[in-house]
Design an enzyme around this catalytic site. Sequence first.
Site, PDB file in Angstrom:
ATOM      1  N   ASP A 271      -9.211  -1.213   6.081  1.00  0.00           N
ATOM      2  CA  ASP A 271      -9.063   0.226   5.919  1.00  0.00           C
ATOM      3  C   ASP A 271      -9.186   0.962   7.236  1.00  0.00           C
ATOM      4  O   ASP A 271     -10.276   1.193   7.752  1.00  0.00           O
ATOM      5  CB  ASP A 271     -10.073   0.781   4.898  1.00  0.00           C
ATOM      6  CG  ASP A 271      -9.354   1.111   3.605  1.00  0.00           C
ATOM      7  OD1 ASP A 271      -8.237   1.628   3.708  1.00  0.00           O
ATOM      8  OD2 ASP A 271      -9.883   0.840   2.522  1.00  0.00           O
TER       9      ASP A 271
ATOM     10  N   ASP B 248      -1.503  10.410  -5.798  1.00  0.00           N
ATOM     11  CA  ASP B 248      -0.091  10.174  -6.141  1.00  0.00           C
ATOM     12  C   ASP B 248       0.330   8.719  -5.967  1.00  0.00           C
ATOM     13  O   ASP B 248       1.470   8.358  -6.199  1.00  0.00           O
ATOM     14  CB  ASP B 248       0.798  11.084  -5.283  1.00  0.00           C
ATOM     15  CG  ASP B 248       0.627  10.822  -3.794  1.00  0.00           C
ATOM     16  OD1 ASP B 248      -0.180   9.943  -3.412  1.00  0.00           O
ATOM     17  OD2 ASP B 248       1.293  11.503  -2.993  1.00  0.00           O
TER      18      ASP B 248
ATOM     19  N   ASP C 257     -16.716   0.279  -0.618  1.00  0.00           N
ATOM     20  CA  ASP C 257     -15.395  -0.200  -1.055  1.00  0.00           C
ATOM     21  C   ASP C 257     -14.498  -0.529   0.121  1.00  0.00           C
ATOM     22  O   ASP C 257     -13.405  -1.064  -0.056  1.00  0.00           O
ATOM     23  CB  ASP C 257     -14.724   0.834  -1.975  1.00  0.00           C
ATOM     24  CG  ASP C 257     -14.624   2.211  -1.322  1.00  0.00           C
ATOM     25  OD1 ASP C 257     -15.659   2.736  -0.880  1.00  0.00           O
ATOM     26  OD2 ASP C 257     -13.506   2.742  -1.248  1.00  0.00           O
ATOM     27  N   ASN C 258     -14.955  -0.235   1.317  1.00  0.00           N
ATOM     28  CA  ASN C 258     -14.173  -0.556   2.506  1.00  0.00           C
ATOM     29  C   ASN C 258     -14.844  -1.652   3.336  1.00  0.00           C
ATOM     30  O   ASN C 258     -14.636  -1.743   4.540  1.00  0.00           O
ATOM     31  CB  ASN C 258     -13.967   0.697   3.356  1.00  0.00           C
ATOM     32  CG  ASN C 258     -13.066   1.704   2.671  1.00  0.00           C
ATOM     33  OD1 ASN C 258     -12.250   1.344   1.819  1.00  0.00           O
ATOM     34  ND2 ASN C 258     -13.214   2.966   3.024  1.00  0.00           N
TER      35      ASN C 258
ATOM     36  N   LYS D  33       0.858  -1.180   0.000  1.00  0.00           N
ATOM     37  CA  LYS D  33       0.000   0.000   0.000  1.00  0.00           C
ATOM     38  C   LYS D  33       0.898   1.234   0.000  1.00  0.00           C
ATOM     39  O   LYS D  33       1.745   1.375   0.884  1.00  0.00           O
ATOM     40  CB  LYS D  33      -0.894  -0.039   1.252  1.00  0.00           C
ATOM     41  CG  LYS D  33      -2.016   0.966   1.246  1.00  0.00           C
ATOM     42  CD  LYS D  33      -3.004   0.668   2.360  1.00  0.00           C
ATOM     43  CE  LYS D  33      -4.043   1.759   2.468  1.00  0.00           C
ATOM     44  NZ  LYS D  33      -4.998   1.484   3.548  1.00  0.00           N
TER      45      LYS D  33
HETATM   46  P1  AMP Z   1      -9.632   4.949   0.872  1.00  0.00           P
HETATM   47  O1  AMP Z   1     -10.163   6.240   1.398  1.00  0.00           O
HETATM   48  O2  AMP Z   1      -8.230   4.650   1.327  1.00  0.00           O
HETATM   49  O3  AMP Z   1     -10.552   3.819   1.073  1.00  0.00           O
HETATM   50  O4  AMP Z   1      -9.492   5.169  -0.707  1.00  0.00           O
HETATM   51  C1  AMP Z   1     -10.573   5.458  -1.529  1.00  0.00           C
HETATM   52  C2  AMP Z   1     -10.112   5.445  -2.974  1.00  0.00           C
HETATM   53  O5  AMP Z   1      -9.143   6.465  -3.221  1.00  0.00           O
HETATM   54  C3  AMP Z   1      -9.459   4.157  -3.446  1.00  0.00           C
HETATM   55  O6  AMP Z   1      -9.790   3.945  -4.785  1.00  0.00           O
HETATM   56  C4  AMP Z   1      -7.999   4.456  -3.285  1.00  0.00           C
HETATM   57  O7  AMP Z   1      -7.198   3.650  -4.116  1.00  0.00           O
HETATM   58  C5  AMP Z   1      -7.928   5.908  -3.710  1.00  0.00           C
HETATM   59  N1  AMP Z   1      -6.802   6.604  -3.110  1.00  0.00           N
HETATM   60  C6  AMP Z   1      -6.660   6.973  -1.821  1.00  0.00           C
HETATM   61  N2  AMP Z   1      -5.484   7.593  -1.636  1.00  0.00           N
HETATM   62  C7  AMP Z   1      -4.857   7.621  -2.818  1.00  0.00           C
HETATM   63  C8  AMP Z   1      -3.603   8.125  -3.264  1.00  0.00           C
HETATM   64  N3  AMP Z   1      -2.750   8.744  -2.453  1.00  0.00           N
HETATM   65  N4  AMP Z   1      -3.293   7.962  -4.577  1.00  0.00           N
HETATM   66  C9  AMP Z   1      -4.139   7.351  -5.409  1.00  0.00           C
HETATM   67  N5  AMP Z   1      -5.324   6.855  -5.043  1.00  0.00           N
HETATM   68  C10 AMP Z   1      -5.687   6.993  -3.772  1.00  0.00           C
HETATM   69 MG    MG Z   2     -10.428   1.871   0.824  1.00  0.00          MG
END
Ligand code: AMP
Ligand code: MG
Length: 486
Positions: A257, A120, A247-248, A108
């Site tokens: 997550d 990023d 998605d989580n 990750k």
């Molecule tokens: P999360 O909030 O971690 O569950 O992420 C939600 C979505 O945003 C997922 O599709 C992640 O892959 C994407 N995402 C979160 N942080 C980043 C990042 N720094 N760069 C690219 N995608 C991100």
């Molecule tokens: Mg997620």
Amino acid sequence: MFQFDNSYARLPDRFFASVYPEPVEGPKLLRFNQKLAAELGVEADLSDPDRLAAVLSGNVVPQGASPLAMAYAGHQFGNFVPQLGDGRAILIGEVMDRAGQRRDIQWKGAGPTPFSRRGDGRAALGPVIREYVVSEAMHALGIPATRALAAVSTGELVQREQEQQGAVFVRVAASHVRVGTFQFFAARGDTEGVRTLANYVIERHYPDLMGAQNPYLALLQAVADRQAELIARWLGVGFIHGVMNTDNMTISGETIDFGPCAFLDEYNPMKVFSSIDRQGRYAYRNQPGIGQWNIARLAEALVPLIDADEEKAVEAANAVLKAFGDTFQAHWIEVFRAKLGLVTARDGDGDLVQGLLSAMEENEADFTRTFRALCNAAEGHDDDLLACFADTAKLREWLPKWNERLAEEGRSPADVATEMRGVNPWLIARNHRIEEAIAAANYGDFSFFEKLVEALEKPFEERPEFADYAFSPTAEQKVARTFCGT
Ligand code: AMP
Ligand code: MG
């Protein structure tokens, strides 16, 4: 190092994007989970930490890996996003662990993927530390969760609200298939994709259902049951996930997550920590309702598989959704009965639990300390318990009812107390301690992180050297908000 057997990579091309990690400047191993590595049959040469860091950061792709970013969609705070996907996580591959279970290993923060959108592809040190600490703490509490194999710093900076140090987190999961993975195919009208995915997860997570009369309805039921139990167990330790988007939510029933998650200090069922959860959608007490809502989204995706007759399919799926509340309630009462030291079920137990909880709420009593002190009270030592309440009147009314109920079971107070100490943790991953570990790590001092991980390995044991971790935060230590920090 890994004996890979990559089943997800064998699924159709539209399930993922093959992608290699983007190398980082200066990988340094921060922590490696040797116990978990042994469980996974991962052979790591600890005498060569640089080589280990190179692999665990993604700089060196291990032999046999088939790195990929999974495609998924999801409802984020109620709004559907048809394409999310692994934007900063790359599945390295899968291994069969010592128990014969297939496990995903994922980097990750390993760089951009076709799903990165404007991100990023990186992770910041703080969130990596939080995820390491909390996911391992959950596991030690006996609650299904993804695991932490390693944390590596990258020697690079990442731009967030403030510039932060970069890190890579190596995550292990029963699988990374989410409710949102089903939604990805359903949203495209790709029923064959939904079917392929459903068959895949049945074989991987619910093999008993392969012979079921309607395996897809049975899958919905099974996922719903696991989520209902999981959320009941979160409530039992005061856990607030914070970002229960579809998605989580895993199909396997593991907590995943750990962005803005936190444990309650004082009991407040409306509690929200996450800075982005402005409406309190994912507040402590809303979690079962949201779990059900998310399962409804899974049901929608599965409808075309459940029955060729849509009306019949919807009816069958609705029956599963309707039962969710009762299933959750049954798990919840089981969890809280055990917390009160009860082994039999009686009418009125729910009220008994609520009686204590409402006294706790009124007094802002610390959730973890109160239940731990209750273990002593079961042996007749009330002092610690009374000390958790500003005004003890309500508690004093409640105690005789509980004592009477315990007496009915006729078990020895010492036995009851011992059992209670096995379900009411002495330690949880308190927010202020996590923040302290992150703040120190940002200055290059990882000793707080190390000690916190060590403390939380045995949350039910009272070990004097970790006594500080059992305290509630002082007014100055209190953390009001958590941030995703993605
Ligand atoms: P999360 O909030 O971690 O569950 O992420 C939600 C979505 O945003 C997922 O599709 C992640 O892959 C994407 N995402 C979160 N942080 C980043 C990042 N720094 N760069 C690219 N995608 C991100
Ligand atoms: Mg997620």
